[in-house]
Write a protein that holds these residues in place. Sequence first.
Motif, PDB file in Angstrom:
ATOM      1  N   ALA A 259      -3.047 -18.821 -14.464  1.00 35.62           N
ATOM      2  CA  ALA A 259      -1.937 -18.920 -15.427  1.00 35.62           C
ATOM      3  C   ALA A 259      -0.896 -19.936 -14.949  1.00 35.62           C
ATOM      4  CB  ALA A 259      -1.290 -17.554 -15.626  1.00 35.62           C
ATOM      5  N   ASN A 260      -0.598 -19.943 -13.644  1.00 32.07           N
ATOM      6  CA  ASN A 260       0.366 -20.896 -13.092  1.00 32.07           C
ATOM      7  C   ASN A 260      -0.123 -22.334 -13.287  1.00 32.07           C
ATOM      8  OD1 ASN A 260       1.985 -18.799 -12.272  1.00 32.07           O
ATOM      9  ND2 ASN A 260       1.263 -18.819 -10.151  1.00 32.07           N
ATOM     10  N   HIS A 261      -1.416 -22.548 -13.079  1.00 35.55           N
ATOM     11  CA  HIS A 261      -1.965 -23.899 -13.224  1.00 35.55           C
ATOM     12  C   HIS A 261      -1.916 -24.352 -14.687  1.00 35.55           C
ATOM     13  CE1 HIS A 261      -4.116 -27.438 -12.068  1.00 35.55           C
ATOM     14  NE2 HIS A 261      -5.176 -27.157 -12.822  1.00 35.55           N
ATOM     15  N   ILE A 262      -2.202 -23.458 -15.607  1.00 39.92           N
ATOM     16  CA  ILE A 262      -2.123 -23.796 -17.040  1.00 39.92           C
ATOM     17  C   ILE A 262      -0.690 -24.171 -17.417  1.00 39.92           C
ATOM     18  CG2 ILE A 262      -2.306 -22.847 -19.368  1.00 39.92           C
ATOM     19  CD1 ILE A 262      -4.663 -21.141 -18.331  1.00 39.92           C
TER      20      ILE A 262
ATOM     21  N   SER B 186      -0.292 -25.864  -7.784  1.00 40.08           N
ATOM     22  CA  SER B 186      -0.964 -24.782  -8.511  1.00 40.08           C
ATOM     23  C   SER B 186      -2.481 -24.925  -8.439  1.00 40.08           C
ATOM     24  CB  SER B 186      -0.504 -24.765  -9.971  1.00 40.08           C
ATOM     25  OG  SER B 186      -0.890 -25.961 -10.646  1.00 40.08           O
ATOM     26  N   LEU B 187      -2.970 -26.167  -8.413  1.00 34.73           N
ATOM     27  CA  LEU B 187      -4.416 -26.383  -8.294  1.00 34.73           C
ATOM     28  C   LEU B 187      -4.914 -25.914  -6.929  1.00 34.73           C
ATOM     29  CD1 LEU B 187      -7.033 -27.491  -9.464  1.00 34.73           C
ATOM     30  CD2 LEU B 187      -6.389 -29.754  -8.575  1.00 34.73           C
ATOM     31  N   THR B 188      -4.128 -26.206  -5.893  1.00 29.34           N
ATOM     32  CA  THR B 188      -4.492 -25.739  -4.547  1.00 29.34           C
ATOM     33  C   THR B 188      -4.525 -24.215  -4.512  1.00 29.34           C
ATOM     34  OG1 THR B 188      -3.491 -27.705  -3.538  1.00 29.34           O
ATOM     35  CG2 THR B 188      -3.840 -25.768  -2.114  1.00 29.34           C
ATOM     36  N   GLY B 189      -3.492 -23.591  -5.116  1.00 31.59           N
ATOM     37  CA  GLY B 189      -3.447 -22.131  -5.156  1.00 31.59           C
ATOM     38  C   GLY B 189      -4.611 -21.539  -5.930  1.00 31.59           C
TER      39      GLY B 189
ATOM     40  N   GLU C 170      -9.740 -18.631  -5.981  1.00 34.36           N
ATOM     41  CA  GLU C 170     -11.163 -18.555  -6.363  1.00 34.36           C
ATOM     42  C   GLU C 170     -12.033 -18.261  -5.145  1.00 34.36           C
ATOM     43  OE1 GLU C 170     -11.673 -22.331  -8.203  1.00 34.36           O
ATOM     44  OE2 GLU C 170     -11.131 -21.633 -10.210  1.00 34.36           O
ATOM     45  N   LYS C 171     -11.756 -18.950  -4.027  1.00 31.83           N
ATOM     46  CA  LYS C 171     -12.524 -18.714  -2.798  1.00 31.83           C
ATOM     47  C   LYS C 171     -12.286 -17.287  -2.285  1.00 31.83           C
ATOM     48  CE  LYS C 171     -12.591 -23.532  -1.219  1.00 31.83           C
ATOM     49  NZ  LYS C 171     -12.167 -24.483  -0.158  1.00 31.83           N
ATOM     50  N   SER C 172     -11.016 -16.860  -2.356  1.00 32.71           N
ATOM     51  CA  SER C 172     -10.689 -15.515  -1.889  1.00 32.71           C
ATOM     52  C   SER C 172     -11.376 -14.458  -2.738  1.00 32.71           C
ATOM     53  CB  SER C 172      -9.176 -15.309  -1.926  1.00 32.71           C
ATOM     54  OG  SER C 172      -8.835 -13.979  -1.595  1.00 32.71           O
ATOM     55  N   LEU C 173     -11.397 -14.687  -4.067  1.00 33.82           N
ATOM     56  CA  LEU C 173     -12.041 -13.723  -4.962  1.00 33.82           C
ATOM     57  C   LEU C 173     -13.546 -13.665  -4.718  1.00 33.82           C
ATOM     58  CD1 LEU C 173     -11.934 -11.786  -7.345  1.00 33.82           C
ATOM     59  CD2 LEU C 173     -12.038 -13.771  -8.889  1.00 33.82           C
TER      60      LEU C 173
ATOM     61  N   GLN D 293      -4.657 -11.930  -8.316  1.00 29.75           N
ATOM     62  CA  GLN D 293      -4.166 -13.191  -7.750  1.00 29.75           C
ATOM     63  C   GLN D 293      -4.834 -14.387  -8.418  1.00 29.75           C
ATOM     64  OE1 GLN D 293      -4.856 -12.812  -3.541  1.00 29.75           O
ATOM     65  NE2 GLN D 293      -3.248 -11.266  -3.254  1.00 29.75           N
ATOM     66  N   TRP D 294      -6.133 -14.255  -8.702  1.00 26.03           N
ATOM     67  CA  TRP D 294      -6.824 -15.353  -9.398  1.00 26.03           C
ATOM     68  C   TRP D 294      -6.247 -15.581 -10.796  1.00 26.03           C
ATOM     69  CZ3 TRP D 294      -9.467 -14.974 -14.023  1.00 26.03           C
ATOM     70  CH2 TRP D 294     -10.110 -16.160 -14.453  1.00 26.03           C
ATOM     71  N   SER D 295      -6.034 -14.510 -11.541  1.00 29.05           N
ATOM     72  CA  SER D 295      -5.497 -14.650 -12.907  1.00 29.05           C
ATOM     73  C   SER D 295      -4.099 -15.254 -12.888  1.00 29.05           C
ATOM     74  CB  SER D 295      -5.488 -13.302 -13.621  1.00 29.05           C
ATOM     75  OG  SER D 295      -4.544 -12.419 -13.040  1.00 29.05           O
ATOM     76  N   GLN D 296      -3.288 -14.846 -11.901  1.00 29.19           N
ATOM     77  CA  GLN D 296      -1.931 -15.402 -11.813  1.00 29.19           C
ATOM     78  C   GLN D 296      -1.972 -16.874 -11.421  1.00 29.19           C
ATOM     79  OE1 GLN D 296       1.091 -13.770 -12.573  1.00 29.19           O
ATOM     80  NE2 GLN D 296       1.695 -15.917 -12.518  1.00 29.19           N
ATOM     81  N   ALA D 297      -2.864 -17.224 -10.496  1.00 27.44           N
ATOM     82  CA  ALA D 297      -2.994 -18.625 -10.088  1.00 27.44           C
ATOM     83  C   ALA D 297      -3.487 -19.489 -11.246  1.00 27.44           C
ATOM     84  CB  ALA D 297      -3.943 -18.741  -8.904  1.00 27.44           C
TER      85      ALA D 297
END
Length: 415
Positions: A401-404, A361-364, A369-372, A395-399
């Motif tokens: 949320a997944n990491h949290i 999830s950290l990688t995602g 973040e880079k993509s945004l 995609q950033w918000s979902q990534a």
Amino acid sequence: MIIMSVLPVSGQVTLSVDTVRTMALEHSYKLRQDRNSIAKSDLDIDIARRQRLPMLDASAMALITKDMEIMEGTTLQMRGMYTAGLNLSLPIYAGGQLSAGLKLAKIGREVARLNSMKTRAEVISDADNSYYTLLAIREKERMLQAYMRQIQAIYDQVSLSVKNGMALQDDLLRVEARMSDIKYQMQKVSTGASLCSMALCNAVGLPLNTEIVLADSALTAEAPANLDYDISRRPETGLLRQQVAASEQQVKMKKAGYLPTVAIAGGISWFGNIRMKGTTMLPDGTPYQYTQKFDDYMPLAMLSVSIPVCHWGTEVKKVRQAKIELENSRLALEENTRLMDIEARQAVCNLIDGHTLVETSLTGLRQSEKSLESMRARFKAGFATLTDVLDAEAQWSQARANHIEALAQQKINHT
């Protein structure tokens, strides 16, 4: 928000995970009940030990009744008769019941202690779960607020473009729709945060309307844990073994049903105020009335032996029943030991998977973040559409949320 609106805040309390554990252990009703069970089992042991000691009993009786004629011309008067006595009894042999009873009481004490250990572990697990769940949902709140600020910036930019004729009204409507969706998510998360806060207050014994401030500002990755485990140290394993030991003592108790019992007893009784009144004839034929009073004591010593002779096989069948229960206890120990081994292996797998999910999830998150960042730059330069930017924001918000969620689950898995 609706739930908290009807509960005025009673105060603010800062809690760390260690504080939550301590308060939860102090507040737990079940743990307090377990302490009472331990105290009760201590008394059971003391009672079982005292069963082997001599028992002293005292008795007294007063009797008022009418006179009784025991023979012609002789009357027994018992108006105001009294008796009093002391009796001492001591069991010598009870077929092993006394020893088995003491061992059962000690097993009960160990069972109470193991239950308390099990409850303590459950309380800590629930407390950690409540703490990290609340921490995760508050991080999601902050993430959604940041997401809203980003979409608001896009909205302001698109709104200005629409006024200048450089963008269509449809573009503005799409951004507004995305903002409405974020507000909906924020409302759900806010309600969830209120419920989690109340759950944590309930776990630690605080008023449900207490404002909770968490000592941790954000979730952090957990260091790798020691993956060795020993299920023999689990309270559940000890409880199953104690059940086997208790079943063994029950077999001995049932066997005592067809063994002889030996006891000795001794005592002394006093009686008095008994009068005998009658008429007798003197040698010269003259009638003579007499009254005799009885006041005396009587010592007593007794040896009692009881031997079962014929109970139509009921005692033997009781022993067979106890042996069946013993076999069931052994089977339960074997079965549940295997199940606990599977459970422990699953916990190890959860730890490994949890670490993997955190890294993934950290990688995602970093990629999103880079993509945004890249998409925002391209949008400003006119090389990306509004849809591309909105998708990158989502995609950033979902990534995030997944990491949290991965971090929170990793904490819970470690507990």
